[in-house]
Design a protein around this motif. Structure first.
Motif, mmCIF file in Angstrom:
data_model
loop_
_atom_site.group_PDB
_atom_site.id
_atom_site.type_symbol
_atom_site.label_atom_id
_atom_site.label_comp_id
_atom_site.label_asym_id
_atom_site.label_seq_id
_atom_site.Cartn_x
_atom_site.Cartn_y
_atom_site.Cartn_z
ATOM 1 N N LYS A 184 0.841 -1.188 0.000
ATOM 2 C CA LYS A 184 0.000 0.000 0.000
ATOM 3 C C LYS A 184 0.879 1.241 0.000
ATOM 4 O O LYS A 184 1.869 1.312 0.726
ATOM 5 C CB LYS A 184 -0.898 -0.011 1.246
ATOM 6 N N ARG A 190 2.111 4.537 1.075
ATOM 7 C CA ARG A 190 1.979 5.280 2.319
ATOM 8 C C ARG A 190 2.723 6.602 2.202
ATOM 9 O O ARG A 190 3.620 6.759 1.371
ATOM 10 C CB ARG A 190 2.510 4.459 3.501
ATOM 11 N N ARG A 191 2.340 7.519 3.052
ATOM 12 C CA ARG A 191 2.926 8.848 2.957
ATOM 13 C C ARG A 191 4.393 8.822 3.400
ATOM 14 O O ARG A 191 4.784 8.008 4.227
ATOM 15 C CB ARG A 191 2.137 9.849 3.796
ATOM 16 N N ARG A 244 -0.030 -4.430 9.453
ATOM 17 C CA ARG A 244 0.869 -4.597 8.311
ATOM 18 C C ARG A 244 0.970 -6.082 7.935
ATOM 19 O O ARG A 244 2.018 -6.544 7.485
ATOM 20 C CB ARG A 244 2.255 -4.056 8.661
ATOM 21 N N THR A 251 4.410 7.281 8.890
ATOM 22 C CA THR A 251 3.149 6.647 8.466
ATOM 23 C C THR A 251 2.220 6.338 9.629
ATOM 24 O O THR A 251 1.059 5.991 9.394
ATOM 25 C CB THR A 251 3.460 5.335 7.728
ATOM 26 N N GLU A 297 -0.954 8.460 9.915
ATOM 27 C CA GLU A 297 -1.688 8.606 8.656
ATOM 28 C C GLU A 297 -3.114 8.091 8.827
ATOM 29 O O GLU A 297 -3.355 7.050 9.438
ATOM 30 C CB GLU A 297 -0.959 7.810 7.566
ATOM 31 N N GLU A 305 -6.558 6.303 8.442
ATOM 32 C CA GLU A 305 -6.842 4.965 7.924
ATOM 33 C C GLU A 305 -8.279 4.611 8.267
ATOM 34 O O GLU A 305 -8.756 4.876 9.379
ATOM 35 C CB GLU A 305 -5.860 3.955 8.526
#
Length: 763
Positions: A345, A347-348, A449, A645, A648, A650
Motif C-alpha cells: 500500500k 503510504r505517505r 501490516r 506513516t 496517517e 486509515e
C-alpha cells in the motif's frame, strides 16, 4: 601470556615494538604498539588492533626526527601531526632512531623516483617498472663504483711504481736493494692482476648493456600478458555475476541454497580518529592474519564463566558458524523477494514541516522541578505529533530481526537476533527530543501490516495514574511480542530521566522459546540551556525461560572524559552453565555486530582490580544496521520512515485510535494554538469521566457496606476507580509471576465486524 619484546625487526623493512606516546596532561605517556613499514610509522593501542583500527600514521618522507634526551624523541610532519615518544632505554631509543632514519631516507628516495616516473600506468605495472628501474640503478651504481676503484687502483699503482723506482736509485746496502726488488716484482704482479680484473668488469658491463634491452622487452612482454590475463578474468567474473542475477530473477532460490551467502563485513574500524585510549581494562593479544580475533571483557561471575579451552567440538561449531553467517543472509534475500511479490500500500513519506514557534521554557519548567512528568500540564510546543502508543509501536521498526530469529534452530543464535532487536528499538530516539502525547485512558492504536510485512499490532492505554500502556503484536512468521510499559520520570533541572517499568516478552511458536527483558533509562540533557540531546544507559538481561540462555547487554552512558565510542553497547551470550558463546558489540544508534567465541581464558587484573576474561573469537559479522532517515527529516521531528506513516489516516480503525485524536491532528497540521485548546478540553473530559467512575464506585461500595465502616476510614473513598481495559485483562504472567495486562483478544474480530459498541467516548 608473556609480554612481547620492546621492538624487533621483521621481514623486509618492517620494524615494530612498544613505545610510550604522550597523550595529554591527565594521562601522560601511554604505551602504544608502533609499526614502521614502507616509509610509514603507524601506531595502535594494542597489537590486536593491527587488523582493524589504526590510531594514527605519519609519512616519514616529510617528517622531522629530533632527539630530546636519552630516551625521548619527537617525530613531526610540519605541525599537523607531532608524536612525542619515549623508549624504555637509551639503547632501544637508538634502535628506533636508526630504523626511522633509514626508512626516511628510503621513503624520500622512493618519493623522488615516483615523481619522475609519473602516474600513467596501472598500479601493478607501475610497481613492476619501479622495481626494474631500481634494479638497473643499483647495477649502474655498482659499475660506477668499479670504475672509481679502477681509477684509484691505477693512480695508487703508478704512485707505488714511482716510489719503488726512487728507492732503487738510492744507494742502499745490498740486502735492502734485494728487498726493494722483491717488492717491485710483487707490485708488478698486483698491477697485472688489477688490469685483468678491470678488463673482466668492462666485458661484463658491455655484455649487460647489450642484453639489458632484451631483458626489458621480455619483462614488458610478461607484464603485458599478466595485465591481459587480469582483464580477461575480470570480464569472466562480470559475466558470471550477470548470469547469477539472471538466474535469481528467473527462479526463487531456497533459503538453504549453497554458494550464495551474502558478503560479510570484517571487523571494520571500531574507532574514530585518534581514539587512542579506550577502556584500559581491555587487553588484546596478537593474532595471526585470518586467525580468530581476541576480545576481552571484565569477568563477572554472574554472567561469565571461565571455560579454559573449548577447542573440542570446533568442527561442529564451525559448521554452525557457516549456517549462521551464510544461510541467514540468503534467507533474508528470499524473504525480500517474497515480499516484493505482494503489492504494498502506498503510504505517505512526509508530514507538514514543524512550525517555528518561540516559547519561554523556563517560565513553564521552573515550578516543575522534582515532579513527575505525567503530572505536569505541558503545552503541545514540547510534543511531537505522535502518541506514546504510537511511539511504543515503533519498537517494530526492525521486525525483520524477529523474522530471522524465528528461523533459527539454535537458541543461542536466536538470542543474538533478539538482542539486536532490543537494541534497534532505541535507534529511532537519537534525535527525537520531542515528548509524545500522553494517551488518554482507553485510547488505542492499531498497526495492521499483515499483508506487506506479515505482522499486526494493537496498543491500549490501560492506566492513567500511573500511566501504563499494554502492547501486543503477532506475526504470521511465528513470533509474538507483548509488553506493558509504565513510565516513571523525574525532571531534575538540567536533565529529564525517563524510567520505563515493566517486562517485554517475545515468544516463538516453533521452538516455544520465551524471552523476557526490560528497558533501560532514557535521559534528555540540556533541558533549560543548550541543545537537547538524548542518551540511553543501563543494563539489560535477556533471558530464555525455556533453555536458561542469557544475554547481558550494557549501554554505556555518555561521558565527556570517556575514551569509548559514543552510545556504545556490548553484550555476552551465555548458556545455562555460564559458558559464553557470542560477543555482541556496536552502538544503539547505528549497528550491532556479533562474534562467535572459540576460546576463553582468564586474564590479568585490570586497572580497578577486576579480573578480565580474554575471548578468542571469529571475525565480527553484522547483525543489524540502522535505516537512513528520510529527506528533510530535521523539519519533520526527525521521524523515521515508519514513524511518518503511524499517524496517517486509515479507515476502519476503532473510534479510540490515536489517529483520531483531535489535538494531535491539529498539532501535526501546524495549528498549535488550537491544539493546546483542544488538549485542555480532552484532559478535562477525562477528569470528569474519572470523577464519575469514582462516585459510582463509592456509591456501590456504600450500598454494599454499613455506613459506620466509612466513618472509621473516610480516606478509603478517595482512590476508588473501577476502570477496566477493553482489549487487555490484568492477570499474573505465568512466566515472570508479575501482574500485567495481557491481550485477551477480540479487537481484530470487532474490526472485521465493524462493531465498536464497547469503545468509550474519549475524544
Amino acid at each position: 601470556m608473556s609480554e612481547p619484546k620492546a621492538a624487533s625487526p621483521t621481514t623486509g623493512d618492517t620494524y615494530k615494538g612498544w613505545l610510550f606516546k604522550w597523550t595529554n596532561y591527565i594521562k601522560g605517556y601511554q604505551r602504544r604498539w608502533f609499526v614502521l613499514s614502507n616509509g610509514l610509522l603507524s601506531y595502535y593501542r594494542t597489537q590486536a588492533e593491527m587488523g582493524h583500527t589504526c590510531r594514527g600514521t605519519i609519512n616519514l618522507a616529510t617528517a622531522n626526527i629530533s632527539v630530546e634526551d636519552s630516551c625521548n624523541f619527537i617525530i613531526s610532519n610540519g605541525g599537523a601531526q607531532t608524536y612525542h615518544l619515549k623508549a624504555s632505554s637509551e639503547v632501544e631509543r637508538q634502535r628506533w632512531i636508526t630504523a626511522l632514519e633509514l626508512a626516511k631516507a628510503k621513503a624520500v628516495k622512493m618519493q623522488a623516483e615516483s615523481d619522475e616516473s609519473g602516474d600513467e600506468e596501472p598500479s601493478s605495472a607501475q610497481g613492476d617498472k619501479t622495481e626494474l628501474q631500481a634494479t638497473l640503478r643499483t647495477l649502474s651504481s655498482k659499475v660506477e663504483d668499479l670504475s672509481t676503484c679502477n681509477d684509484l687502483i691505477g693512480k695508487h699503482g703508478s704512485a707505488l711504481q714511482r716510489s719503488l723506482s726512487e728507492l732503487e736509485s738510492l744507494k742502499l746496502p745490498p740486502e735492502s736493494s734485494e728487498k726493494i726488488k722483491q717488492v717491485n716484482e710483487r707490485a708488478t704482479l698486483f698491477r697485472i692482476t688489477s688490469n685483468a680484473m678491470i678488463n673482466a668488469c668492462r666485458d661484463f658491463l658491455s655484455l649487460a648493456q647489450t642484453h639489458s634491452k632484451k631483458w626489458q622487452k621480455a619483462l614488458q612482454y610478461e607484464r603485458d600478458q599478466r595485465i591481459r590475463l587480469e582483464e580477461t578474468l575480470e570480464q569472466l567474473a562480470k559475466q558470471h555475476n550477470n548470469l547469477e542475477r539472471a538466474f535469481r530473477g528467473a527462479t526463487v532460490l531456497p533459503a538453504s541454497s549453497p554458494g550464495s551467502a551474502g558478503s560479510s563485513k570484517g571487523s571494520g574500524s571500531h574507532g574514530k580518529g585518534d581514539m587512542s585510549d579506550e577502556d584500559e581494562e581491555n587487553e588484546f593479544f596478537d593474532a595471526m592474519e585470518d586467525a580468530p580475533e581476541f576480545i576481552t571483557v571484565p569477568a563477572d561471575p554472574k554472567y561469565h564463566k571461565r571455560t579454559g579451552s573449548n577447542i573440542s567440538g570446533i568442527s561442529s561449531e564451525l559448521a554452525l558458524e557457516d549456517h549462521l553467517m551464510e544461510e541467514q543472509p540468503v534467507a533474508a534475500n528470499h524473504e525480500l523477494s517474497t515480499r516484493e511479490i505482494v503489492p504494498r500500500k502506498k503510504r505517505r513519506n512526509r508530514i507538514p514541516d514543524k512550525p517555528n514557534y518561540s516559547l519561554n521554557l523556563w517560565s513553564i519548567m521552573k515550578n516543575c522541578i522534582g515532579k513527575e512528568l505525567s503530572k505536569i500540564p505541558m503545552p503541545v510546543n514540547f510534543n511531537e505529533p505522535i502518541s506514546m502508543l504510537q511511539r511504543l509501536t515503533e519498537d517494530l521498526e526492525y521486525y525483520e530481526l524477529l523474522d530471522r530469529a524465528a528461523k533459527c534452530e539454535n537458541s543461542l543464535e536466536q538470542l543474538c537476533y533478539v538482542a539486536a532487536f532490543t537494541v534497534s528499538s532505541y535507534s529511532t530516539t537519537v534525535y527525537r527530543t520531542g515528548k509524545p502525547f500522553n494517551p488518554l485512558l482507553g485510547e488505542t492504536f492499531e498497526l495492521d501490516r499483515m499483508d506487506d510485512c506479515g505482522y499486526r499490532s494493537i496498543c491500549e492505554q490501560v492506566s492513567h495514574h500511573p500511566p501504563a500502556a499494554a502492547h501486543h503484536a503477532e506475526s504470521k512468521r511465528g513470533w509474538t511480542l507483548r509488553q506493558e510499559i509504565a513510565i516513571a520520570s523525574k525532571f531534575r533541572g538540567k536533565y529529564l530521566s525517563i524510567m520505563p517499568l515493566g517486562s517485554i516478552h517475545c515468544i516463538f511458536a516453533n521452538s516455544n522459546n520465551h524471552y523476557t527483558w526490560k528497558k533501560v533509562t532514557t535521559t534528555v540533557h540540556n533541558i533549560i540551556v543548550g541543545k537537547l540531546w538524548i542518551d540511553q544507559s543501563g543494563e539489560i538481561d535477556i533471558v530464555n525461560h525455556k533453555t536458561g540462555d542469557k544475554c547481558h547487554l550494557k549501554f554505556a552512558p555518555y561521558s565527556y572524559f570517556s575514551r569509548d565510542v559514543a552510545r556504545k553497547v556490548t553484550g555476552v551470550v551465555t548458556d545455562p552453565s555460564g559458558k559464553a558463546h557470542f560477543i555482541l558489540s556496536g552502538t544503539w544508534d547505528e549497528k550491532m555486530e556479533f562474534s562467535r567465541i572459540m576460546q576463553s581464558t582468564r586474564g590479568e587484573n585490570g586497572t580497578e582490580g577486576k579480573q578480565k576474561t580474554v575471548y578468542q573469537t571469529l571475525r565480527a559479522k553484522e547483525l543489524w544496521k540502522r535505516h537512513p532517515l528520510p529527506d528533510n527529516t530535521e523539519n519533520m521531528y526527525y521521524f523515521s520512515e515508519l514513524a511518518l506513516t503511524l499517524n496517517e489516516s486509515e479507515d476502519g480503525v476503532a473510534p479510540t485510535d490515536s489517529r483520531l485524536r483531535p489535538d494531535q491532528r491539529l498539532m501535526e497540521n501546524g495549528r498549535w494554538d488550537e491544539a493546546n485548546t483542544e488538549k485542555q478540553r480532552l484532559e478535562e473530559k477525562q477528569r470528569t469521566a474519572r470523577r464519575k467512575r469514582e462516585s459510582e464506585a463509592i456509591k456501590a461500595t456504600e450500598d454494599a457496606e454499613p455506613v459506620e465502616s466509612w466513618a472509621e476510614s473516610p480516606v478509603k473513598s478517595t482512590h476508588v476507580d473501577s476502570y477496566k481495559a477493553l482489549w487487555f485483562e490484568r492477570r499474573e504472567d505465568p512466566v515472570t509471576r508479575e501482574l500485567t495486562h495481557i491481550y485477551k483478544g477480540g479487537y481484530w474480530e470487532a474490526k472485521e465486524k465493524k462493531d465498536w459498541s464497547g469503545c468509550p467516548d474519549i475524544f
